[in-house]
Design a protein around this motif. Structure first.
Motif, PDB file in Angstrom:
ATOM      1  N   SER A 509       4.683  -9.059   1.532  1.00  0.00           N
ATOM      2  CA  SER A 509       5.736  -8.456   2.342  1.00  0.00           C
ATOM      3  C   SER A 509       5.609  -6.935   2.366  1.00  0.00           C
ATOM      4  N   LYS A 510       5.617  -6.360   3.554  1.00  0.00           N
ATOM      5  CA  LYS A 510       5.540  -4.910   3.714  1.00  0.00           C
ATOM      6  C   LYS A 510       6.694  -4.216   2.998  1.00  0.00           C
ATOM      7  N   GLU A 511       7.907  -4.737   3.200  1.00  0.00           N
ATOM      8  CA  GLU A 511       9.084  -4.096   2.630  1.00  0.00           C
ATOM      9  C   GLU A 511       9.061  -4.141   1.103  1.00  0.00           C
ATOM     10  N   ALA A 512       8.622  -5.264   0.563  1.00  0.00           N
ATOM     11  CA  ALA A 512       8.597  -5.406  -0.891  1.00  0.00           C
ATOM     12  C   ALA A 512       7.465  -4.587  -1.515  1.00  0.00           C
ATOM     13  N   LEU A 513       6.252  -4.684  -0.953  1.00  0.00           N
ATOM     14  CA  LEU A 513       5.105  -3.980  -1.530  1.00  0.00           C
ATOM     15  C   LEU A 513       5.240  -2.472  -1.403  1.00  0.00           C
ATOM     16  N   ALA A 514       5.985  -1.991  -0.425  1.00  0.00           N
ATOM     17  CA  ALA A 514       6.208  -0.552  -0.285  1.00  0.00           C
ATOM     18  C   ALA A 514       6.932   0.028  -1.497  1.00  0.00           C
ATOM     19  N   LEU A 515       7.626  -0.830  -2.234  1.00  0.00           N
ATOM     20  CA  LEU A 515       8.379  -0.379  -3.405  1.00  0.00           C
ATOM     21  C   LEU A 515       7.536  -0.329  -4.670  1.00  0.00           C
ATOM     22  N   LEU A 516       6.365  -0.972  -4.660  1.00  0.00           N
ATOM     23  CA  LEU A 516       5.597  -1.135  -5.898  1.00  0.00           C
ATOM     24  C   LEU A 516       5.206   0.192  -6.561  1.00  0.00           C
ATOM     25  N   PRO A 517       4.758   1.216  -5.816  1.00  0.00           N
ATOM     26  CA  PRO A 517       4.403   2.478  -6.481  1.00  0.00           C
ATOM     27  C   PRO A 517       5.569   3.122  -7.225  1.00  0.00           C
ATOM     28  N   ASP A 518       6.793   2.800  -6.830  1.00  0.00           N
ATOM     29  CA  ASP A 518       7.957   3.350  -7.523  1.00  0.00           C
ATOM     30  C   ASP A 518       8.037   2.874  -8.966  1.00  0.00           C
ATOM     31  N   TYR A 519       7.332   1.783  -9.281  1.00  0.00           N
ATOM     32  CA  TYR A 519       7.391   1.196 -10.615  1.00  0.00           C
ATOM     33  C   TYR A 519       6.157   1.510 -11.453  1.00  0.00           C
ATOM     34  N   CYS A 520       5.255   2.340 -10.934  1.00  0.00           N
ATOM     35  CA  CYS A 520       4.053   2.716 -11.684  1.00  0.00           C
ATOM     36  C   CYS A 520       4.378   3.842 -12.661  1.00  0.00           C
TER      37      CYS A 520
END
Length: 674
Positions: A509-520
């Protein structure tokens, strides 16, 4: 995969780094309310088990005296029945989990022994005439209680309560033996210590990060075990075809030959069990309690799936042959594809055509970030929060989180995460419903996520697996059922995979994966629109072969438990021989196909059946999978309800209509006209 709740997957991040990263999730839950489990040693398990059995027998004796046919007696009886099952759950939940995950073999052995005793007690519990009579006579006041009463009567009748004495005793013997067979079958796979030896030359194609984490012998050869972070990358990237063949053969034989004997015995016993109950086959016996109801309905469904996938499978295999011929400079008519070639050449195609390499995708999904992201997106979707807490654990890798309702702060339950491989641990990925909840008793549920992931990073397939199993975890821990017997994943077996199969889609999902760097913890690259488009194109490649394989497993499982009693190995050889790639000589796949022994026996079709429902449920989110309004509908209509209603009723409440198969067949064929 979820375990049965109702009784009847090199540089390494240290665990400290992972925990430090997760520390952003605060630790201020109320300790006295916390939903945790004990982590006893071997002797303590034995003691706990003995005390539990004595207590339950006393409870049963007291319940036998309740006059359940009166209004007050009905309430008293069902209250005490719920409390009895809670007391049993308090022991068997942690005991069964520890039998699969404890690093101490003595603990695993003690837990297995206790598990056998509890299951024997449980068998006798559902053969108690006085309790059966009380449940039959008990009065109900709403649909939840009516379904509980019906499900409980079904459990008694499945145990053989209505049979004549000799048949009832034989049914009891069969059920106790089947419990022992399932336990031994799983142990033979879990505790297999075989190492496949490969020379450095045979390791060509493997990345340095993969090689770093492997053990070697004194001659410098590599020793490969059967854990998924070791096996799967080798099958995708090792250039030596003979090495891939050897590894696949060993992998598919890791439970044999003992497990073939156990499986055959289980088939015979289940056939006899069905006959004792007046049914022609074990499939008839089991499916009457599921959405499909009858084997004929399953056969029709699987035939429809085969019709939709068989052309795609042949076309994909021909495409792989042509690609291999071009890559190796050979005549395409002579360039064969063997079963051990499929994953290797599919990865080559995905890399060249779509510029997608699963190993390269690991840069985007560091394991600590992927875990935090999974927690984060589900917090947003379902209106919850995860708060890490310091509680007793069975291994230093394991983590625990309180789960709270975000708006009210109410403690909903607890989850354990046991994510990395180790010797003696359950070798697949699964959610363990460790403790069921009961609002009647103020009891909070607990789920455990058990996987065997790479500690450093995940590829796209592992990210999907993480979300799938976390879907099962949420189904358990967000449950708010009145009675423990209806908690969490206590739903029809052919529906249980649907909520988790739906959550898999957030990995794309574009919307979900766009958030992933926020958790790095440190910067990690973003999955941009172009990469996501290519990932989804690569994901579709090989779908025909994937579904065809799932179809084979489902048809094999149904054939095993059909009216005709088959030899498990002969049947598999014949059925696999009819596929385009044929039977893989020297392999004994049924000896490690745990689903045919577990609660998925005569039920593996449920993965495909549930996929139909999962994609239909997904359609409710429309173009935005991060829509919290729809997420809360899912939580309220399905996840919280557990087994308080039948699956079709739960689905209608969420969908606002009857379930549809259009989305599923659209994925398979591009058309919804089925």
């Amino acid at each position: 995969m979820t375990m049965i709740r109702r009784l009847p997957l090199m540089a390494r991040f240290s665990v400290a780094v992972l925990l430090a990263g997760l520390a952003v999730l605060t630790q201020n839950a109320v300790a006295e309310e916390r939903a945790t489990i004990p982590v006893p040693g071997a002797q303590a398990i034995t003691t706990m088990c003995g005390q539990g059995l004595a207590d339950w027998k006393a409870r049963v004796a007291a319940m036998e005296e309740i006059k359940a046919y009166t209004p007050d007696g009905s309430v008293q009886f069902m209250t005490e029945w719920n409390r009895l099952l809670i007391s049993i759950d308090d022991v068997i939940g942690p005991v069964y989990l520890l039998s699969q995950v404890s690093p101490d073999k003595a603990v695993r052995d003690s837990a297995e022994a206790c598990d056998r005793q509890i299951r024997a007690f449980n068998t006798d519990l559902y053969l108690n005439d006085k309790l059966y009579r009380s449940i039959r006579l008990s009065r109900t006041k709403d649909n939840v209680e009516r379904k509980l009463r019906k499900d409980t009567l079904n459990d008694f009748e499945d145990a053989g309560i209505t049979l004549m004495p000799k048949k009832r005793e034989r049914m009891r013997e069969i059920r106790i033996r089947l419990d022992a067979i399932q336990q031994e079958f799983s142990r033979n796979i879990r505790e297999n210590k075989t190492r496949v030896v490969f020379s450095p030359e045979q390791m060509r194609g493997m990345q340095d990060t993969y090689m770093t984490g492997l053990k070697k012998d004194s001659a410098g050869n590599y020793l490969l075990d059967f854990s998924y972070p070791v096996y799967l990358p080798f099958m995708r990237y090792a250039d030596d075809a003979e090495a891939r063949r050897q590894y696949q053969v060993e992998f598919l034989n890791r439970g044999t030959p003992k497990n073939l004997t156990l499986l055959q015995e289980a088939i015979t016993l289940r056939h006899e069990m069905a006959n004792l109950g007046g049914y022609r086959s074990y499939a008839d016996y089991k499916l009457r309690r599921r959405m499909a109801h009858k084997p004929g309905m399953v056969a029709t469904f699987l035939d429809q799936v085969q019709k939709a996938t068989q052309v795609a499978e042949i076309n994909e295999l021909d495409d792989l042959r042509r690609y291999k011929a071009g890559a190796s400079g050979t005549d395409s008519s002579r360039s064969g594809i063997a079963r051990w070639d499929v994953a290797y050449w599919q990865e080559k195609v995905r890399k060249e055509r779509f510029d997608v390499d699963q190993q390269e995708l690991r840069r985007y999904f560091p394991t600590p970030a992927a875990i935090r992201w999974t927690l984060g997106i589900t917090e947003r979707l379902f209106g919850i929060s995860f708060q890490k807490a310091d509680v007793p654990l069975w291994h230093e890798d394991v983590m625990y989180f309180d789960v709270l309702d975000k708006s009210s702060g109410e403690l909903l339950g607890g989850i354990y995460l046991d994510l990395f491989p180790r010797e003696g641990k359950y070798g697949h990925a699964a959610a363990f419903p460790v403790r069921g909840g009961s609002t009647l008793e103020g009891r909070k549920p607990i789920s455990a996520l058990v996987t065997n992931f790479n500690r450093t990073s995940l590829d796209g397939n592992e990210l999907e697996t993480l979300l799938h199993e976390f879907g099962h975890v949420l189904h358990g821990v967000l449950s708010k059922t009145r009675y423990v017997e209806q908690s969490g994943t206590s739903v029809e077996r052919d529906f249980v995979e649907a909520p988790s199969q739906m959550l898999e889609e957030w990995a794309y999902s574009k919307e979900a994966l766009a958030l992933l760097p926020d958790y790095c913890a440190a910067s990690c690259p973003r999955v941009d629109d172009d990469l996501l488009r290519r990932i989804n194109q690569a994901r579709k490649y090989g779908k025909g072969m994937f579904y065809a394989r799932q179809l084979l497993y489902a048809k094999y499982d149904m054939a095993l438990y059909s009216e005709k009693e088959n030899n498990a190995m002969t049947l598999w050889e014949n059925m696999e021989a009819q596929t385009p790639l044929g039977y893989l000589q020297g392999t004994q796949f049924p000896g490690q196909f745990n689903h045919t022994i577990s609660g998925y026996a005569a039920g593996y079709y449920g993965y495909l059946w549930s996929k139909v429902l999962a994609l239909d449920m997904l359609s409710q989110f429309g173009p935005d999978l991060m829509n919290p309004q729809v997420g809360m509908r899912d939580r309220n209509a399905i996840l919280e309800r557990g087994g308080e209603a039948y699956a079709e009723e739960l689905l209608r409440a969420f969908l606002g209509r009857a379930p549809s198969s259009k989305a599923f067949y659209r994925e398979l064929t591009g058309s919804g006209d089925q």
